[in-house]
Design an enzyme around this catalytic site. Structure first.
Site, PDB file in Angstrom:
ATOM      1  N   GLY A 128     -30.025 -41.608  37.117  1.00  0.00           N
ATOM      2  CA  GLY A 128     -31.048 -40.758  36.475  1.00  0.00           C
ATOM      3  C   GLY A 128     -30.786 -39.298  36.804  1.00  0.00           C
ATOM      4  N   HIS A 129     -30.590 -39.004  38.102  1.00  0.00           N
ATOM      5  CA  HIS A 129     -30.279 -37.625  38.506  1.00  0.00           C
ATOM      6  C   HIS A 129     -28.963 -37.167  37.859  1.00  0.00           C
ATOM      7  CE1 HIS A 129     -32.656 -38.977  42.161  1.00  0.00           C
ATOM      8  NE2 HIS A 129     -33.313 -37.893  41.794  1.00  0.00           N
TER       9      HIS A 129
END
Ligand code: PAF
Length: 281
Positions: free
Chosen positions: A33-34
């Site tokens: 996600g990051h």
């Protein structure tokens, strides 16, 4: 990748960069996600700064500040592999003693949804994000739709404080089973992550019913609650159907975009998820 630990060194680096700077604030324990936020920044901006700082002011005394996952070596490797330009790695002393204080104005967005169980949370987030913006002076910043209310709060913060920063929302990344990626998933085993994906299945029940034309929020919420009740390790904190702009709970579904969001305790671990939906007219 430069690793910078002091705000003054980061400001000095920033002054020497005249082109666009993308900023991805994180608390570490990085996952895909990051990395998707970082990739979006690398695509749009000339330079990308990522911060890792576990911000104590967004945790209440009973929350998981001390046990929050820390995977700095792995995080640095991931950032290096993505050719991030700068990792900003400040200490608490740096962010809360050396960087100027921020007075966060109370906002009607803070006390809803996540703010009901976590009244301190958006004060803490707004404080640290303002401080980081002041140090990094980015032209762009990247936030995940997974934390929908945080994204809404940051949009308002940028507007209210007149920051000249373009906010770029990035889609939620899910594992194969549908579980939204989150640093807190590190508290779960592989089997538990599969079990946790039933939260998303519950949200999909609402999405399908919306698509079929169901317009009664109470009925839609009941669908989700009944689904969650099938899983004995889940405790519902909330399920909400709200206006995605005001975050006010909806009495009826109109043509406006809505945010369907939930928080579930999976034993001790609190997981959140959401989707936005614009009913067809
Ligand atoms: O989403 C997070 O990881 C945090 O809330 C943030 C934005 C880095 C502020 O501490």
């Amino acid at each position: 990748m430069k690793i910078i630990k002091s705000a003054s060194s980061l400001s000095a680096w920033r002054k020497a960069v005249s082109k666009s700077v993308g900023f991805v604030p994180t608390m570490g324990a990085l996952h895909e996600g990051h990395f998707s936020l970082i990739k979006a920044s690398k695509k749009i901006c000339n330079k990308t700064v990522v911060s890792i700082f576990i911000n104590p002011t967004q945790f209440a005394p009973n929350e998981d500040l001390n046990s929050y996952p820390k995977t700095l070596d792995l995080d640095m490797k991931g950032l290096q592999d993505l050719s991030v330009d700068v990792l900003f790695l400040p200490t608490e002393e740096e962010m809360y003693k050396k960087v100027g204080d921020i007075e966060v104005r109370p906002s009607g967005l803070f006390n809803k949804l996540e703010g009901v169980s976590r009244p301190h949370f958006f004060y803490g987030v707004s404080t640290i994000v303002s401080k980081l913006f002041n140090v990094v002076s980015p032209t762009h910043t990247f936030f995940g739709e997974k934390d929908a209310q945080q994204l809404r709060v940051i949009k308002q913060l940028i507007l209210n404080e007149g920051y000249n920063i373009k906010l770029v929302p990035c889609p939620t990344i899910r594992n194969k089973a549908g579980l939204a990626l989150s640093s807190r998933n590190q508290y779960l085993s592989k089997e538990e992550r599969n079990y946790a994906s039933n939260i998303y299945q519950g949200l999909l029940l609402i999405k399908n019913a919306l698509k079929l034309g169901e317009k009664r929020p109470a009925v839609l919420k009941e669908l989700f609650k009944a689904h969650i009740a099938n899983f004995s390790s889940f405790t519902l904190d909330y399920i909400s159907l709200a206006c995605s702009e005001s975050l006010n709970e909806l009495e009826e579904i109109t043509s406006k975009e809505l945010l369907v969001s939930c928080a579930i305790y999976y034993n001790e671990v609190r997981l959140i998820d959401n989707f936005t939906y614009r009913p067809s007219t």
